[in-house]
Design an enzyme around this catalytic site. Structure first.
Site: not given
Length: 526
Positions: A283, A347, A403
């Site tokens: 990430e 995301k 994440c």
């Protein structure tokens, strides 16, 4: 303190102390089968009001033990004063402890009115509390009880039916049965007033455990073929290289270190890209906006073209409002072997106070813990990425979760429901420091793999990076805070599961049963 209160307080605290030991790093998952017993013994002679406070005490201690790493994120990287960081960690633990408190209250209330049904009611209420914790106020399903069994593969295979919540149901059921057996034995030994017979709860727990473990061994035998490493229904495999550059969080967004960061990724990628079909960086791997800085972008694309290996990596992206105002997205880019962008995922589930400040108009006096870059906006849908093939075979598809997203079962399930061949997760766990959190975070991926029977490749800036197969077996895992490049061959394919198709139907069934039992108890006198 009266003697009659001292022992229950000690017992309730004991369950809280045991809680962090169940999860990765300590890895004493076998304690999950008994960790609630001390709390149940503490509640044996409590009224509902005292039960609430006992449960809250146990919960606060439990979550201080499992969530203390947030102090590192807030103080070391968020530049928040140490005392304030501890105060906010205690506030968070107090909030999470409320779920223990409500559970203890309902446990005592239901046991006083429906003693013969408590063996069913207690696990249903526990699952309900975990489901609420997953979604309330953006959700924080960290260290759900089922994660404690991530290393005992036979116990977690039922996750392909019931998700991580099904594993928790079994654990709580066993704890209740053992507590009922213990209370019965104590009552007989003291010759006091009679307590309900424990044999129905014990028999129910034995049957459920036998089914769970039997199903687990049967599924493992069916999924693992005679050939080592093969998975039934997955005839193909994919060679993947993972890069763990170990970039210090304090230097990550410092322009003075940008060239050094890119150099480190280039060096590790030269080895990771050799004889592999895909290379994955973590990430926010690029310390710049990939779309906006052509000089740095050229370094990345030239590296990819030189190795002719597709690259998946994280980088902030820029979007635009209808009126032309720009905003940031936390994104993952897929480059072809020719260095062209062929896919991007944004995301969807952002970290509150990490990537944005919720209710900013009200909480205007607060700022993000993450420094160095502005607020993000969430993506809107699970984007399926397609990996280019050298031959005219069926395209390989995969999903990527970034994440924090991997801890949400339903979010990952929605990718799997689209028919992906494998999953990836990229993260920057440097925020956790040298704490239990990177290990806890990695362990959760195991349950996502089992729930959906999908392989996972995980790339983390500071670790843990590694591979997990569709049975939940950890194929490899890197050490934390070390530079590393890993290679692995993951089985890929599409094996649909009950959980993938129907989601948290088991958990919602527990909510319905728990609600029905509460309504029934309300109509009965204790």
């Amino acid at each position: 303190m009266p003697h009659t209160l001292a022992l229950p307080l000690v017992l309730a605290s004991a369950s809280g102390v045991l809680h962090p030991l169940l999860f990765p790093y300590f890895d004493l998952g076998f304690l999950a089968w008994i960790f609630l017993v001390p709390l149940y013994l503490a509640l044996a002679r409590c009224g509902t009001r005292r039960a609430f406070w006992m449960g809250w005490l146990s919960g606060v201690i439990a979550f201080v033990g499992t969530m203390h790493w947030v102090v590192t994120a807030m103080h070391l990287y968020g530049k928040m004063p140490l005392l304030l960081s501890y105060a906010l960690m205690l506030l968070l633990s107090t909030y999470l402890g409320l779920f223990f408190a409500i559970y203890a209250f309902l446990f005592v209330w239901l046991r006083s009115r429906l003693p013969s049904l408590i063996v069913l009611a207690a696990p249903c209420v526990w699952v309900t509390m975990e489901l609420v914790r997953t979604s309330l106020f953006s959700g924080l399903p960290w260290t759900l009880l089922g994660y404690s069994q991530y290393r005992w593969l036979p116990a977690i295979q039922i996750a392909d039916l019931a998700g991580v919540y099904g594993v928790a149901f079994v654990l709580v059921l066993v704890n209740v049965a053992l507590a009922e057996l213990g209370l019965w034995a104590l009552a007989r030994g003291r010759g006091g007033e009679p307590v309900p017979s424990p044999w129905v709860p014990v028999a129910a727990a034995m049957l459920v455990v036998l089914f769970t473990v039997g199903y687990g061994y049967a599924r493992l035998a069916a999924l693992r073929g005679e050939e080592s490493g093969s998975i039934a229904g997955m005839a193909r495999s994919l060679r993947i290289g993972l890069v763990q550059a170990n970039i210090d969080q304090a230097q990550k967004w410092d322009p003075a270190f940008a060239q050094e960061t890119i150099g480190r990724y280039q060096q590790l990628t030269e080895w990771a890209a050799e004889d592999t079909d895909l290379v994955i960086w973590p990430e926010a791997a690029t310390p710049f906006l990939f779309e906006r800085e052509p000089d740095y972008r050229h370094l990345v694309t030239e590296l990819v073209k030189r190795r002719s290996t597709p690259l998946l990596f994280g980088s902030p992206a820029v979007g635009y409002e209808a009126d032309g105002r720009p905003y940031l997205l936390n994104s993952a880019y897929l480059l072809s072997g020719q260095g062209q962008v062929i896919g991007r995922y944004d995301k969807q589930h952002l970290v509150p106070f990490g990537e944005y400040v919720p209710l900013r108009s009200i909480l205007f006096f607060l700022d993000k813990l993450v420094q160095g870059i502005g607020d993000f906006k969430p993506g809107t849908q699970p984007t399926i990425l397609h990996l280019p093939q050298q031959t005219p075979k069926e395209p390989i598809t995969f999903g990527v979760v970034i994440c924090y997203e991997v801890i949400f079962p339903d979010l990952v399930r929605r990718f799997a429901a689209e028919g992906v061949d494998f999953m990836t997760t990229i993260t920057n766990d440097a925020w956790f420091g040298r704490s239990v959190a990177p290990f806890q975070h990695y362990g959760m991926v195991v349950l996502r793999a089992v729930e959906n029977r999908v392989s996972f490749a995980r790339a983390a800036n500071t670790g843990i990076s590694g591979f997990i197969d569709p049975t939940g077996r950890i194929v490899s895992a890197s050490p934390i805070f070390q530079q590393a490049a890993l290679k692995g061959a993951l089985p890929i394919g599409r094996v649909s599961t009950f959980y993938t198709r129907f989601g948290n139907v088991f958990a919602y069934g527990c909510v319905i049963i728990g609600g029905f039992l509460c309504a029934l108890a309300y109509r009965r006198r204790p």
